[in-house]
Design a protein around this motif. Structure first.
Motif, PDB file in Angstrom:
ATOM      1  N   SER A 188      25.516  64.019 -60.746  1.00 48.06           N
ATOM      2  CA  SER A 188      25.092  65.316 -61.300  1.00 48.06           C
ATOM      3  C   SER A 188      23.606  65.355 -61.619  1.00 48.06           C
ATOM      4  O   SER A 188      23.064  66.403 -61.988  1.00 48.06           O
ATOM      5  CB  SER A 188      25.874  65.639 -62.575  1.00 48.06           C
ATOM      6  OG  SER A 188      27.239  65.671 -62.294  1.00 48.06           O
TER       7      SER A 188
ATOM      8  N   HIS B 167      27.502  70.663 -62.896  1.00 49.59           N
ATOM      9  CA  HIS B 167      27.403  70.403 -61.458  1.00 49.59           C
ATOM     10  C   HIS B 167      28.645  69.809 -60.806  1.00 49.59           C
ATOM     11  O   HIS B 167      28.673  69.656 -59.591  1.00 49.59           O
ATOM     12  CB  HIS B 167      26.214  69.479 -61.173  1.00 49.59           C
ATOM     13  CG  HIS B 167      24.910  70.039 -61.650  1.00 49.59           C
ATOM     14  ND1 HIS B 167      24.395  71.216 -61.157  1.00 49.59           N
ATOM     15  CD2 HIS B 167      24.030  69.593 -62.588  1.00 49.59           C
ATOM     16  CE1 HIS B 167      23.239  71.469 -61.772  1.00 49.59           C
ATOM     17  NE2 HIS B 167      23.003  70.505 -62.641  1.00 49.59           N
ATOM     18  N   THR B 168      29.638  69.397 -61.576  1.00 48.94           N
ATOM     19  CA  THR B 168      30.819  68.817 -60.943  1.00 48.94           C
ATOM     20  C   THR B 168      32.052  69.597 -61.372  1.00 48.94           C
ATOM     21  O   THR B 168      32.386  69.629 -62.555  1.00 48.94           O
ATOM     22  CB  THR B 168      31.002  67.325 -61.335  1.00 48.94           C
ATOM     23  OG1 THR B 168      29.745  66.693 -61.240  1.00 48.94           O
ATOM     24  CG2 THR B 168      31.984  66.634 -60.418  1.00 48.94           C
ATOM     25  N   GLU B 169      32.696  70.170 -60.390  1.00 52.84           N
ATOM     26  CA  GLU B 169      33.882  70.979 -60.670  1.00 52.84           C
ATOM     27  C   GLU B 169      34.977  70.116 -61.294  1.00 52.84           C
ATOM     28  O   GLU B 169      35.187  68.969 -60.871  1.00 52.84           O
ATOM     29  CB  GLU B 169      34.410  71.567 -59.359  1.00 52.84           C
ATOM     30  CG  GLU B 169      35.031  72.921 -59.563  1.00 52.84           C
ATOM     31  CD  GLU B 169      35.440  73.531 -58.236  1.00 52.84           C
ATOM     32  OE1 GLU B 169      36.595  73.943 -58.158  1.00 52.84           O
ATOM     33  OE2 GLU B 169      34.608  73.553 -57.308  1.00 52.84           O
ATOM     34  N   GLY B 170      35.645  70.653 -62.305  1.00 49.06           N
ATOM     35  CA  GLY B 170      36.763  69.924 -62.906  1.00 49.06           C
ATOM     36  C   GLY B 170      36.391  69.223 -64.201  1.00 49.06           C
ATOM     37  O   GLY B 170      37.245  68.627 -64.849  1.00 49.06           O
TER      38      GLY B 170
END
Ligand SMILES: Cc1cc2nc3c(=O)[nH]c(=O)nc-3n(C[C@H](O)[C@H](O)[C@H](O)COP(=O)(O)OP(=O)(O)OC[C@H]3O[C@@H](n4cnc5c(N)ncnc54)[C@H](O)[C@@H]3O)c2cc1C
Length: 475
Positions: A343, A272-275
């Motif tokens: 997330s 759920h969290t880009e990067g």
């Protein structure tokens, strides 16, 4: 439309009096502009207020409080509105926001202190300390928007409690506007001051129920110059305390962070969290993020970390590990840790517990709680993560995949009741870090002894006999 005229539910004349005190720049009455002050972090509550007052100085705070007292109108103090228990949520009261009080009043690097307005954003204080070659060690996920006044009012802990303590331990002096409008100037930078009751401790952790913190003297520390950060996979949950103990010994007791992370938290952070991405090959049940930190630049913490990992790996306590090779890699580790909080939302309904137990009981607590939850609502996904170095486990529970969110949430009381009972059976706390606010008022009443409750009520009555300072919170 006249914004002042649009304001409802205030006794006649009060709004004009408030406007006279703080000026147009300090009064918000437009519903659209009030949204950020009434929205609540986790969507558990919906605030309601006739207006948001934003004084720019301590005397203005005092005058606002006096005006509200005279009119019999209650106040909710608000910092960055990032709290997780609804403590800053208004139910029709005036919101007093400290946002415009954001001055650094003094930095005294020799005394290792900084005197600040309560509305300073935490991340700014960290930057100012660094600019003076000092460290202000309070650090938490909301640091870009929470304020020091809110941190002190919730006695925030954060990631470095293991080394530097909670906000309480970081505070030397306070300035507070009392519920009757009087200003208490307790802005001392003294380390020794045994002159009767230490009043600042009443306001720290009081969640705005005893007065409004307007200024603080906080402690600074030598700025860390060397650091080593590792992301490790543990053989087993039960090994985590042995690994922590070894880390403290191997590093000359310079462990500044030790975060326990279960596999599921890595999965959801990547999802759920880009990067975010995997730091280690293979999948393991339990991980930890470990940081050593020192101001002594000749100390070779990287070698200390390598030796510690080599020995724990040889003994099988640690099964895989990677050491950050750069600041950006270190930040990546911490980014993943912080991403765990937000997330959880896209995973559906979540039941959150913020408990602490003696450090030595953390693995036993997690096992017992997991078993209890599986029995109550099979398929529930426990996310037990957090600052294991201070015994604080964020024991959050995500709904089973595909379950009906509301049906899962209907078990909130039963589940948290069992989880808290397990923590209390180990002489733990039902709210380790986030406070009581609105959310845990009933828990406080249920779990504090009659003697504790009567002392707390006596203090509240002594400071706020009319009950106009953040009513309905804590007690
Ligand atoms: C992503 C995230 C991570 C977090 N991580 C941690 C963590 O690691 N450790 C931890 O302890 N907490 C953590 N928290 C919760 C933490 O307590 C708050 O975010 C923060 O300390 C509150 O500061 P605030 O300025 O936002 O206060 P608010 O939310 O505005 O207020 C919190 C309480 O303090 C009162 N208050 C605020 N300012 C004042 C004042 N000047 N005088 C008197 N009363 C006041 C309010 O009335 C309310 O009761 C986290 C929150 C988030 C969103």
């Amino acid at each position: 439309m006249n914004k002042i005229a649009s304001c409802i539910n205030l006794p006649g004349g009060l709004l004009n009096r408030l406007s006279d005190i703080v000026g147009a720049a300090g009064l918000v009455t437009d519903p659209a502009d009030m949204e950020t002050y009434i929205a609540e972090q986790r969507g558990l509550f919906r605030g309601e207020t006739p207006c948001v007052v934003q004084p720019a100085t301590t005397p203005e705070v005092s005058q606002v409080v006096k005006a509200c007292q005279d009119a019999g109108v209650a106040i909710v103090p608000q910092g960055g509105n990032t709290g997780l228990c609804g403590g800053a949520v208004a139910s029709g009261e005036v919101i007093l926001s400290l946002t415009r009080m954001s001055k650094i009043r003094e930095v005294d690097p020799v005394n290792f202190t900084m005197t600040v307005d309560a509305g300073c954003v935490l991340a700014n204080l960290q930057d100012v300390a660094e600019a003076h070659d000092r460290l202000f060690p309070l650090s938490l996920g909301a640091e870009g928007s929470c304020q020091i006044g809110g941190n002190l009012s919730t006695n925030a802990g954060g990631t470095a409690v293991i080394r530097y303590g909670n906000s309480r331990e970081l505070t030397l002096g306070l300035e507070v506007v009392l519920p009757n409008g009087d200003i208490w100037d307790g802005l001392t930078g003294l380390r020794k001051n045994n002159t009767g009751y230490d009043l600042k401790h009443l306001f720290i952790g009081a969640e705005g129920t005893l007065g409004i913190i307007t200024g603080a003297v906080v402690k600074l520390f030598p700025r860390p110059r060397v650091r080593s950060t590792a992301f490790i996979a543990l053989r087993d949950l039960d090994d985590v305390l042995e690994v922590l103990g070894r880390a403290r010994k191997a590093s000359g007791d310079t462990v500044s962070g030790f975060e326990l992370i279960p596999r599921i938290c890595i999965d959801i952070s990547i999802r759920h969290t880009e990067g975010n991405f995997e730091f280690l090959e293979g999948k393991h049940e339990w991980y930890a993020l470990i940081e050593f930190e020192s101001s002594e630049e000749t100390l070779d913490l990287t070698s200390a970390m390598e030796n510690f990992l080599a020995s724990t790996y040889e003994e099988g306590l640690v099964v895989d590990a990677t050491i950050a090779q750069s600041d950006s890699q270190r930040e990546q580790f911490w980014f993943l840790r912080e991403a765990m909080v937000l997330s959880q939302k896209p995973e559906g309904a979540s039941i959150k517990n913020d408990v602490s137990v003696p450090i030595s009981r953390v693995p036993q607590f997690i096992r017992e709680a997991n078993a209890a939850v599986a029995e109550i609502y099979p398929g529930t996904r426990p996310l037990a993560f957090g600052h294991v170095g201070d015994g604080n486990v964020h024991y959050n529970l995500s709904q089973p995949v595909g379950a009906e969110p509301q049906e899962f949430l209907d078990h909130w009381d039963e589940i948290t009741g069992r989880v808290v009972a397990i923590a209390l059976s180990m002489r733990g706390s039902f709210s380790a870090e986030h406070g009581i606010g609105k959310l845990k008022v009933h828990d406080l009443a249920a779990h504090k002894s009659p003697v504790e409750l009567s002392m707390m009520r006596a203090i509240k009555t002594a400071f706020d006999p009319k009950g106009l300072m953040n009513p309905g919170k804590v007690l």
